[in-house]
Scaffold this active site. Structure first.
Site, PDB file in Angstrom:
ATOM      1  CG  HIS A 152      14.704   6.350  -3.563  1.00  0.00           C
ATOM      2  ND1 HIS A 152      13.596   5.914  -4.113  1.00  0.00           N
ATOM      3  CD2 HIS A 152      15.076   6.515  -3.938  1.00  0.00           C
ATOM      4  CE1 HIS A 152      13.392   4.879  -4.612  1.00  0.00           C
ATOM      5  NE2 HIS A 152      14.338   5.176  -5.134  1.00  0.00           N
ATOM      6  CD  GLU A 155      11.553   3.936  -0.856  1.00  0.00           C
ATOM      7  OE1 GLU A 155      12.880   3.008  -0.707  1.00  0.00           O
ATOM      8  OE2 GLU A 155      12.024   5.584  -2.145  1.00  0.00           O
ATOM      9  NE  ARG A 212      10.339   1.745  -7.192  1.00  0.00           N
ATOM     10  CZ  ARG A 212      11.311   2.833  -7.644  1.00  0.00           C
ATOM     11  NH1 ARG A 212      13.433   2.322  -7.467  1.00  0.00           N
ATOM     12  NH2 ARG A 212      10.784   3.443  -8.760  1.00  0.00           N
TER      13      ARG A 212
HETATM   14  C1  GLV Z   1      13.569   6.051  -8.818  1.00  0.00           C
HETATM   15  O1  GLV Z   1      14.044   5.356  -8.232  1.00  0.00           O
HETATM   16  C2  GLV Z   1      13.014   5.430 -10.806  1.00  0.00           C
HETATM   17  O2  GLV Z   1      12.417   4.415 -10.475  1.00  0.00           O
HETATM   18  O3  GLV Z   1      13.547   6.003 -11.326  1.00  0.00           O
END
Ligand code: GLV
Length: 314
Positions: free
Chosen positions: A278, A260, A231
């Site tokens: 991401h 983000e 994260r």
């Molecule tokens: C993506 O970041 C997730 O937590 O699956």
């Protein structure tokens, strides 16, 4: 009940049993609140907060919040618990995809691949140069995994072929990683000081916020490569940008950012960074399987069964 989007692999399973409404990716908060009203289940994702206000807008019949993703730092677990709402996530489905992206970012950052490719694309390549574009080798490197859960453990398996030492931090010892991969459990500061490559695999939480701050960055080797696919909140962006610009660490590979889809624009001018938007879980296989898990969780709860992936503590 789907507040943004669920892929057909999961959506079809839900549509066989329930009335499904989906708002699409551009849904704003007020549309979400309106669409949630009267729903028995909500399919949510990491891009928006599932808080008491949204739960209240849904109403007292709401039974399940199925988060499309393994992380659930966007969900107010206490508010869900107080309202008797089960929360589920999608662990396992994205383990390989995310660990593979961490490795891709590690290698791209270590060799400054994005900048090298940019040079080539922009016509700046002057020909083979023995001094230019020298980066870091991972063979024989000490590799530190911060948070050796499913994804961190898989990442460690993937890098085992590089042959150097493997370090990890974890609340619990991981005998399997120690026996099979020769991994050594150490405290975070020791891992930061000893590792050539550091990969972060922790969930976002109040406790893990800015785990990698100025102090942590100063413990790292000047050649260390830092990778974050966990994260954005794990890393103090401004401190990382400073460390890169002042040549205090080797390189960084990032898939996640504070705030983000916004991110500190300093990353765009910092040297030796590989940046992805991401996409850790973004493989065909992973996203389809995540979608199916979301549906399986909703169906189980609404049919009165224990869901396959309840989030602990709710
Ligand atoms: C993506 O970041 C997730 O937590 O699956």
């Amino acid at each position: 009940m789907i507040l943004r989007e669920l892929l057909p692999a999961g959506r079809q399973l839900l549509e066989e049993k329930f009335q499904v409404t989906s708002l699409g990716l551009d849904a704003d908060r007020s549309q979400m609140k309106a669409a949630a009203a009267g729903a028995d289940g909500l399919v949510t994702d990491l891009t928006f907060a599932v808080d008491d206000e949204l739960l209240g807008a849904a109403g007292p019949q709401l039974k399940v919040v199925a988060n499309f993703g393994v992380g659930y730092d966007n969900v107010d677990l206490a508010a869900c618990a107080a309202r008797g709402v089960t929360v589920t996530n999608t662990p396992g489905a994205l383990t390989n995809a995310t660990a593979e992206l961490a490795l891709a970012l590690a290698m791209a950052a270590a060799r400054d691949l994005p900048a090298a490719e940019k040079d080539l694309r922009e016509g700046a390549w002057q020909g083979w140069d023995p001094r230019r574009w020298r980066g870091f080798e991972l063979s024989g490197a000490s590799i530190g995994v911060v948070g050796a859960g499913r994804i961190g453990g898989r990442f460690m398996e993937l890098v085992a072929g590089f042959g150097g030492e493997r370090l990890y931090t974890s609340r619990q010892p991981k005998p399997d990683l120690e026996n099979r991969l020769g991994a050594e459990r150490v405290e975070l500061d020791e891992l930061l000081a000893r590792s050539d490559l550091i990969s972060l695999h922790l969930p976002g939480s109040r406790e893990s916020r800015h785990l990698i701050d100025e102090r942590a960055l100063r413990l790292m080797k000047r050649t260390a490569v830092l990778v974050n696919t966990g994260r954005g909140t794990l890393v103090d962006s401004a401190a990382l940008i400073r460390a890169l610009k002042e040549d205090r660490i080797g390189a960084a590979g990032l898939d996640v950012y504070e705030g983000e889809p916004d991110f500190d624009p300093g990353f765009l001018t910092a040297p030796r960074v590989a940046l992805a938007p991401h996409i850790g879980s973004a493989t065909y296989r992973s996203r389809d399987e995540m979608s199916r898990l979301v549906a399986a969780n909703v169906i189980a709860v609404l049919e009165g069964r224990e869901p396959p992936n309840p989030v602990p503590g709710v």
